[in-house]
Scaffold this motif. Sequence first.
Motif, mmCIF file in Angstrom:
data_model
loop_
_atom_site.group_PDB
_atom_site.id
_atom_site.type_symbol
_atom_site.label_atom_id
_atom_site.label_comp_id
_atom_site.label_asym_id
_atom_site.label_seq_id
_atom_site.Cartn_x
_atom_site.Cartn_y
_atom_site.Cartn_z
ATOM 1 N N CYS A 3 0.818 -1.213 0.031
ATOM 2 C CA CYS A 3 0.098 0.121 0.074
ATOM 3 C C CYS A 3 0.876 1.227 0.132
ATOM 4 O O CYS A 3 2.058 1.223 0.285
ATOM 5 C CB CYS A 3 -0.931 -0.019 1.181
ATOM 6 S SG CYS A 3 -0.126 0.130 2.803
ATOM 7 N N ARG A 6 -3.350 4.635 1.607
ATOM 8 C CA ARG A 6 -4.614 4.226 2.191
ATOM 9 C C ARG A 6 -4.789 2.720 2.206
ATOM 10 O O ARG A 6 -4.351 2.103 1.347
ATOM 11 C CB ARG A 6 -5.748 4.884 1.443
ATOM 12 C CG ARG A 6 -5.953 6.360 1.541
ATOM 13 C CD ARG A 6 -7.090 7.063 1.417
ATOM 14 N NE ARG A 6 -7.941 7.091 2.593
ATOM 15 C CZ ARG A 6 -7.875 7.784 3.463
ATOM 16 N NH1 ARG A 6 -6.997 8.738 3.781
ATOM 17 N NH2 ARG A 6 -8.792 7.850 4.434
ATOM 18 N N LEU A 7 -5.484 2.281 3.219
ATOM 19 C CA LEU A 7 -5.708 1.073 3.399
ATOM 20 C C LEU A 7 -7.438 1.215 3.417
ATOM 21 O O LEU A 7 -8.118 1.749 3.857
ATOM 22 C CB LEU A 7 -5.515 0.766 4.896
ATOM 23 C CG LEU A 7 -4.128 0.267 4.903
ATOM 24 C CD1 LEU A 7 -3.919 -0.145 6.406
ATOM 25 C CD2 LEU A 7 -3.384 -0.862 4.427
ATOM 26 N N PHE A 8 -8.021 0.060 2.706
ATOM 27 C CA PHE A 8 -9.322 0.017 2.679
ATOM 28 C C PHE A 8 -9.866 -1.183 3.303
ATOM 29 O O PHE A 8 -9.172 -2.012 3.110
ATOM 30 C CB PHE A 8 -9.673 0.230 1.258
ATOM 31 C CG PHE A 8 -9.403 1.514 0.525
ATOM 32 C CD1 PHE A 8 -10.261 2.580 0.644
ATOM 33 C CD2 PHE A 8 -8.303 1.592 -0.026
ATOM 34 C CE1 PHE A 8 -9.698 3.753 -0.002
ATOM 35 C CE2 PHE A 8 -7.859 2.827 -0.913
ATOM 36 C CZ PHE A 8 -8.749 3.849 -0.707
ATOM 37 N N SER A 10 -13.478 -3.911 3.826
ATOM 38 C CA SER A 10 -15.033 -4.062 3.756
ATOM 39 C C SER A 10 -15.219 -5.380 4.352
ATOM 40 O O SER A 10 -14.604 -6.249 4.049
ATOM 41 C CB SER A 10 -15.119 -4.429 2.021
ATOM 42 O OG SER A 10 -16.418 -4.686 1.592
ATOM 43 N N ILE A 35 -13.026 1.003 13.019
ATOM 44 C CA ILE A 35 -13.442 0.885 11.535
ATOM 45 C C ILE A 35 -14.831 0.021 11.416
ATOM 46 O O ILE A 35 -15.288 -0.731 12.354
ATOM 47 C CB ILE A 35 -12.397 0.105 10.799
ATOM 48 C CG1 ILE A 35 -12.326 -1.339 11.175
ATOM 49 C CG2 ILE A 35 -11.056 0.930 10.604
ATOM 50 C CD1 ILE A 35 -11.417 -2.282 10.144
ATOM 51 N N ARG A 38 -16.320 -0.727 4.755
ATOM 52 C CA ARG A 38 -16.219 0.352 3.860
ATOM 53 C C ARG A 38 -15.338 1.690 4.316
ATOM 54 O O ARG A 38 -15.701 2.784 3.942
ATOM 55 C CB ARG A 38 -17.215 0.852 2.776
ATOM 56 C CG ARG A 38 -17.919 -0.005 2.169
ATOM 57 C CD ARG A 38 -18.963 0.305 1.446
ATOM 58 N NE ARG A 38 -19.844 -0.918 0.601
ATOM 59 C CZ ARG A 38 -20.512 -0.917 -0.361
ATOM 60 N NH1 ARG A 38 -20.577 0.006 -0.993
ATOM 61 N NH2 ARG A 38 -20.955 -2.031 -0.475
ATOM 62 N N SER A 39 -14.447 1.373 5.539
ATOM 63 C CA SER A 39 -13.810 2.325 5.969
ATOM 64 C C SER A 39 -12.439 2.164 5.205
ATOM 65 O O SER A 39 -12.106 1.422 4.496
ATOM 66 C CB SER A 39 -13.335 1.785 7.432
ATOM 67 O OG SER A 39 -14.558 1.823 8.397
ATOM 68 N N SER A 40 -11.812 3.549 5.342
ATOM 69 C CA SER A 40 -10.324 3.569 4.944
ATOM 70 C C SER A 40 -9.471 4.373 5.967
ATOM 71 O O SER A 40 -10.077 5.117 6.838
ATOM 72 C CB SER A 40 -10.233 4.207 3.351
ATOM 73 O OG SER A 40 -10.692 5.593 3.813
ATOM 74 N N ASP A 42 -5.741 6.456 6.332
ATOM 75 C CA ASP A 42 -4.718 7.271 5.878
ATOM 76 C C ASP A 42 -3.295 6.598 6.349
ATOM 77 O O ASP A 42 -3.094 6.649 7.722
ATOM 78 C CB ASP A 42 -4.794 8.487 6.230
ATOM 79 C CG ASP A 42 -3.575 9.301 5.255
ATOM 80 O OD1 ASP A 42 -2.690 8.946 4.619
ATOM 81 O OD2 ASP A 42 -3.375 10.713 5.612
#
Length: 70
Positions: A3, A6-8, A10, A35, A38-40, A42
Amino acid sequence: NPCNDRLFFSSGTEKDFFTFELFDSFGRLVLKKDINDRSSIDVSILATGIYFYSIGNLHEQLRRGKILKK
């Protein structure tokens, strides 16, 4: 799973909240965030390297793994 910024996430469920913890290679906690689906997060301020993560809720640890930050 390298990465950059950002880390995404679900989770497949919008109702549940989880705690994401990120540790450096020395085992020091460098980031902790609640989280949900659908969080992200930074991660642009983190140094390049390998980090270890843990995702869990109040009752159990659900997933562990590592992340390569470019």
